[in-house]
Design a protein around this motif. Sequence first.
Motif, PDB file in Angstrom:
ATOM      1  N   TRP A   1       0.815  -1.214   0.000  1.00  0.00           N
ATOM      2  CA  TRP A   1       0.000   0.000   0.000  1.00  0.00           C
ATOM      3  C   TRP A   1       0.850   1.265   0.000  1.00  0.00           C
ATOM      4  O   TRP A   1       0.637   2.166  -0.805  1.00  0.00           O
ATOM      5  CB  TRP A   1      -0.943  -0.023   1.196  1.00  0.00           C
ATOM      6  N   GLU A   2       1.808   1.372   0.902  1.00  0.00           N
ATOM      7  CA  GLU A   2       2.652   2.554   0.962  1.00  0.00           C
ATOM      8  C   GLU A   2       3.499   2.696  -0.299  1.00  0.00           C
ATOM      9  O   GLU A   2       3.723   3.809  -0.791  1.00  0.00           O
ATOM     10  CB  GLU A   2       3.561   2.501   2.198  1.00  0.00           C
TER      11      GLU A   2
ATOM     12  N   GLY B   1       1.698   4.330  -3.125  1.00  0.00           N
ATOM     13  CA  GLY B   1       1.719   5.783  -3.012  1.00  0.00           C
ATOM     14  C   GLY B   1       3.031   6.378  -3.497  1.00  0.00           C
ATOM     15  O   GLY B   1       3.052   7.450  -4.121  1.00  0.00           O
ATOM     16  N   ARG B   2       4.134   5.669  -3.231  1.00  0.00           N
ATOM     17  CA  ARG B   2       5.440   6.169  -3.686  1.00  0.00           C
ATOM     18  C   ARG B   2       5.557   6.129  -5.203  1.00  0.00           C
ATOM     19  O   ARG B   2       6.219   6.987  -5.809  1.00  0.00           O
ATOM     20  CB  ARG B   2       6.566   5.365  -3.036  1.00  0.00           C
TER      21      ARG B   2
ATOM     22  N   VAL C   1       3.116   6.644  -7.361  1.00  0.00           N
ATOM     23  CA  VAL C   1       2.398   7.836  -7.828  1.00  0.00           C
ATOM     24  C   VAL C   1       3.204   9.093  -7.517  1.00  0.00           C
ATOM     25  O   VAL C   1       3.315  10.008  -8.346  1.00  0.00           O
ATOM     26  CB  VAL C   1       0.998   7.900  -7.195  1.00  0.00           C
ATOM     27  N   LYS C   2       3.808   9.142  -6.336  1.00  0.00           N
ATOM     28  CA  LYS C   2       4.621  10.297  -5.947  1.00  0.00           C
ATOM     29  C   LYS C   2       5.812  10.476  -6.884  1.00  0.00           C
ATOM     30  O   LYS C   2       6.220  11.610  -7.187  1.00  0.00           O
ATOM     31  CB  LYS C   2       5.097  10.140  -4.507  1.00  0.00           C
TER      32      LYS C   2
ATOM     33  N   CYS D   1      -3.458  -1.145  -5.343  1.00  0.00           N
ATOM     34  CA  CYS D   1      -2.694  -0.154  -4.579  1.00  0.00           C
ATOM     35  C   CYS D   1      -2.308   1.081  -5.391  1.00  0.00           C
ATOM     36  O   CYS D   1      -2.626   2.215  -5.005  1.00  0.00           O
ATOM     37  CB  CYS D   1      -1.443  -0.806  -3.993  1.00  0.00           C
ATOM     38  N   THR D   2      -1.614   0.895  -6.516  1.00  0.00           N
ATOM     39  CA  THR D   2      -1.163   2.052  -7.284  1.00  0.00           C
ATOM     40  C   THR D   2      -2.339   2.833  -7.849  1.00  0.00           C
ATOM     41  O   THR D   2      -2.386   4.068  -7.771  1.00  0.00           O
ATOM     42  CB  THR D   2      -0.234   1.606  -8.427  1.00  0.00           C
TER      43      THR D   2
ATOM     44  N   ARG E   1      -5.369   3.003  -6.754  1.00  0.00           N
ATOM     45  CA  ARG E   1      -6.122   3.655  -5.689  1.00  0.00           C
ATOM     46  C   ARG E   1      -5.487   4.996  -5.300  1.00  0.00           C
ATOM     47  O   ARG E   1      -6.183   6.001  -5.120  1.00  0.00           O
ATOM     48  CB  ARG E   1      -6.196   2.717  -4.485  1.00  0.00           C
ATOM     49  N   HIS E   2      -4.160   5.025  -5.200  1.00  0.00           N
ATOM     50  CA  HIS E   2      -3.467   6.288  -4.907  1.00  0.00           C
ATOM     51  C   HIS E   2      -3.618   7.271  -6.072  1.00  0.00           C
ATOM     52  O   HIS E   2      -3.771   8.483  -5.861  1.00  0.00           O
ATOM     53  CB  HIS E   2      -1.992   6.018  -4.626  1.00  0.00           C
TER      54      HIS E   2
ATOM     55  N   ASP F   1      -7.015   8.874  -5.897  1.00  0.00           N
ATOM     56  CA  ASP F   1      -7.053   9.934  -4.879  1.00  0.00           C
ATOM     57  C   ASP F   1      -6.545  11.257  -5.451  1.00  0.00           C
ATOM     58  O   ASP F   1      -7.123  12.323  -5.208  1.00  0.00           O
ATOM     59  CB  ASP F   1      -6.198   9.539  -3.679  1.00  0.00           C
ATOM     60  N   TYR F   2      -5.465  11.198  -6.226  1.00  0.00           N
ATOM     61  CA  TYR F   2      -4.903  12.405  -6.837  1.00  0.00           C
ATOM     62  C   TYR F   2      -5.873  13.010  -7.854  1.00  0.00           C
ATOM     63  O   TYR F   2      -6.155  14.216  -7.835  1.00  0.00           O
ATOM     64  CB  TYR F   2      -3.573  12.067  -7.511  1.00  0.00           C
TER      65      TYR F   2
END
Length: 301
Positions: free
Chosen positions: A77-78, A81-82, A84-85, A130-131, A133-134, A137-138
């Motif tokens: 999960w984390e 987010g990375r 996408v970041k 996971c990817t 979903r992040h 959100d964006y």
Amino acid sequence: MGVCEGRVVIVTGAGNGLGRAYALGLAAEGAKVVVNDLGVGTHGEAGLTKGAAEKVVDEIRAMGGEAVANTDDVADWEAGGRIVKTALDTFGDLHAVVNNAGFVRDRMFVSCTPEEWDAVIRVHLRGHFCTARHAVDYWRAQQKAGKTVDARIINTSSGAGLQGSIGQSAYSAAKGGIASLTLVQAAELARYGITANALAPNARTRMTQEAFGERMSQAENSFDVYAPENTAPLVTWLCSTQSAFVTGQVFELQGGKIFLSEGWTDSPAEDKGARWHAGELTPVVQRLIAARHPAKPVYGA
């Protein structure tokens, strides 16, 4: 100017095979690409292809494109987010996620262990979650801030998921789940300017070469039907602004052939107008099976 000029696209599992072909094809059409690859083998063995993402980035830069490598685990999960970041920090935006990463643990159902089952379901189903979903959100935050969103999710199903495949119960279950996930994403996310589609490619990869051997061998002096590069143009188009009218579809591909899966739909029905008795159902079911379009056979049957 390419069809993806200025678009920022994440491609997971992009160090080899189909993912590599997608990343190169997207870059050739002007996309800025986040090349994600964990560097594992076809069965998820750690470190077997370490540096694969960086090599693809070097290829893209050598052809004049823009790309950055990422080696995060798509099913964490984390880490999602990375990924996408990485796109946002490097290129300042994100327009599409191509969920391609995965591996197989081929095993007959009677021999499949819980550990093998969990590993395959994790990388495919959770990895698709996971990817994306992040990313959603964006995009949702952008839409709520009054910005126009024209975003894409491209998922990877399989003929194994659509028809089943002997010796691949976990893989087939995961890929079937991805097809269903795509339908739900398309229905739920349209309001935010996001489309969702899936692919069921039939191409030569490390996984299919192990399973099908000679059938996937490279053609000589003729069209290479199983080249992974054959799938890249559709992926590129689906990531572009031109595909905004298409969502909730599963595309099947082989060589130069492209078609849509018709999916589950209602068949002919018989209505008694009252509750059925168990003893009268045999001829009813026989007639229904005879009346419907025949299903494609399970792979390997």
